[in-house]
Design a protein around this motif. Structure first.
Motif, PDB file in Angstrom:
ATOM      1  N   UNK A  69      -4.108  12.360  -6.924  1.00 36.85           N
ATOM      2  CA  UNK A  69      -5.435  12.834  -6.551  1.00 36.85           C
ATOM      3  C   UNK A  69      -5.463  14.326  -6.290  1.00 36.85           C
ATOM      4  N   UNK A  70      -4.455  14.818  -5.586  1.00 36.60           N
ATOM      5  CA  UNK A  70      -4.452  16.242  -5.276  1.00 36.60           C
ATOM      6  C   UNK A  70      -4.284  17.093  -6.521  1.00 36.60           C
ATOM      7  N   UNK A  98       0.814  -1.220   0.000  1.00 36.99           N
ATOM      8  CA  UNK A  98       0.000   0.000   0.000  1.00 36.99           C
ATOM      9  C   UNK A  98       0.843   1.263   0.000  1.00 36.99           C
ATOM     10  N   UNK A 136      -1.114   7.746  -5.352  1.00 34.00           N
ATOM     11  CA  UNK A 136      -2.507   8.200  -5.437  1.00 34.00           C
ATOM     12  C   UNK A 136      -2.689   9.551  -4.762  1.00 34.00           C
ATOM     13  N   UNK A 137      -1.929   9.797  -3.705  1.00 36.41           N
ATOM     14  CA  UNK A 137      -2.057  11.070  -2.994  1.00 36.41           C
ATOM     15  C   UNK A 137      -1.642  12.220  -3.906  1.00 36.41           C
ATOM     16  N   UNK A 196      -4.758  16.161  -9.642  1.00 36.45           N
ATOM     17  CA  UNK A 196      -5.879  15.928 -10.561  1.00 36.45           C
ATOM     18  C   UNK A 196      -7.115  16.707 -10.117  1.00 36.45           C
ATOM     19  N   UNK A 253       2.049  19.172  -1.577  1.00 34.16           N
ATOM     20  CA  UNK A 253       2.132  17.764  -1.983  1.00 34.16           C
ATOM     21  C   UNK A 253       3.560  17.369  -2.326  1.00 34.16           C
ATOM     22  N   UNK A 298       1.336   2.682  -3.553  1.00 33.39           N
ATOM     23  CA  UNK A 298       0.010   3.022  -4.071  1.00 33.39           C
ATOM     24  C   UNK A 298      -0.512   4.302  -3.438  1.00 33.39           C
ATOM     25  N   UNK A 299      -0.416   4.378  -2.101  1.00 33.70           N
ATOM     26  CA  UNK A 299      -0.980   5.567  -1.450  1.00 33.70           C
ATOM     27  C   UNK A 299      -0.135   6.797  -1.757  1.00 33.70           C
TER      28      UNK A 299
END
Lengths: 245, 88
Positions: A187-188, A176, A183-184, A190, A227, A179-180
């Motif tokens: 996601x931010x 994970x 993705x973090x 995006x 980020x 992945x996290x």
């Protein structure tokens, strides 16, 4: 791959062409080993960002080859940035900082300029999962390379701690991490890109005067910088976790 | 009612699902607010440690945000990739 087929469907959903300005769009199609491959907006903005960083780096190294006694503006900025990155890595990793400071500084500058490239009218490269996942996987490789180098077999048997039944949960926990991380970041960036795309595509023209500037400051500069910091910070924390005595 | 196509129904339900997935934003919002509040209290008690407190707070908030981003990723996938259309 599926991100590409989205564009058509998106237009079908909304019925407007201007609103999908935040999607990844193919620029050039070619065939490779019988597969259809696209050069997308991500590639274009990645190349532009890379060229920008290269120009900055060449200018900086030229300047620092014969530095002035009293630093000017440009030299001051370079020294400030390098010192800040050095202190950031040293604050977390301590004595091991020398081994990682080059990689982490590179990643920091790359992600930062990628994130704020929305200001230049580009689609940020980090708003593509194909860019952030490799970054996460590099961190994953770093973590486990350094873990095995430091702890040998104990690094693997640690998965069975405190007792063997927990092996699946420990394994998921390890997987994970990249992945996290990816993705973090994705996601931010995006979500900022989508918000700006919706604002420019759906609102009447008088809303688009002045208001986007404030949102650009938040989504591109503030969120992007945070980020970037978080990505580098978490990479350092995870790696340091494995190599700390 | 009978003129809804299968594709339209799936797209509509995907949109509803995407909206529901964003309920995941509640948790990180509350959590980040609590973290920021405690950080503000900590700066009030010990203003000298402001930079340390800020970086710790940002790190914790970023980790707390992960679950919200999973919801966001789910919503994005549901709307733009629409994987359920392939199941028709």
């Amino acid at each position: 791959m599926s991100m590409l087929s989205m564009t058509g469907r998106m237009m079908f959903l909304v019925g407007a062409e201007s609103v999908d300005s935040f999607m990844i769009k193919p620029c050039l199609k070619y065939h490779l080993f019988g597969q259809e491959v696209y050069l997308t907006t991500t590639h274009v903005s990645l190349v532009i960002v890379t060229i920008l960083i290269m120009i900055l780096a060449i200018c900086a190294s030229k300047k620092m080859k014969n530095p002035d006694e009293i630093p000017g503006t440009f030299q001051n900025i370079i020294e400030l940035v390098v010192e800040m990155l050095d202190n950031m890595v040293k604050g977390i990793m301590g004595d091991n900082a020398r081994r990682f400071v080059n990689y982490l500084s590179t990643i920091f500058v790359f992600i930062l300029i990628s994130n704020i490239s929305g200001l230049l009218g580009l689609r940020p490269p980090t708003a593509d999962y194909g860019v952030t996942l490799p970054l996460g996987l590099i961190t994953f490789a770093l973590i486990h390379y350094n873990g095995i180098k430091k702890n040998k077999m104990k690094h693997l048997t640690n998965l069975f701690q405190p007792f063997a039944l927990l092996f699946p949960i420990n394994l998921i926990g390890e997987i994970a991490v990249p992945l996290s991380l990816s993705l973090r970041l994705f996601g931010n960036v995006m979500s900022g890109t989508v918000m700006m795309g919706l604002l420019y595509g759906l609102t009447p023209i008088f809303v688009q005067i002045g208001i986007p500037a404030a949102l650009h400051v938040y989504f591109d500069i503030f969120s992007g910088a945070i980020q970037t910091y978080v990505f580098c910070m978490l990479t350092m924390v995870y790696v340091n976790d494995k190599i700390a005595d | 009612m009978s003129n809804i196509t299968n594709e339209g129904l799936i797209l509509a339900c995907s949109a509803i699902g995407a909206g529901l997935a964003l309920i995941a934003g509640i948790g990180p919002g509350i959590g980040q607010g609590i973290a920021a509040g405690h950080a503000a209290a900590a700066v009030g008690r010990n203003p000298g440690a402001k930079s340390d407190i800020t970086s710790t707070m940002l790190l914790g908030q970023a980790v707390a945000e992960t679950t919200g981003l999973y919801g966001f990723a789910t919503a994005i996938i549901l709307i733009f990739v629409a994987p359920l259309l392939g199941k028709l």
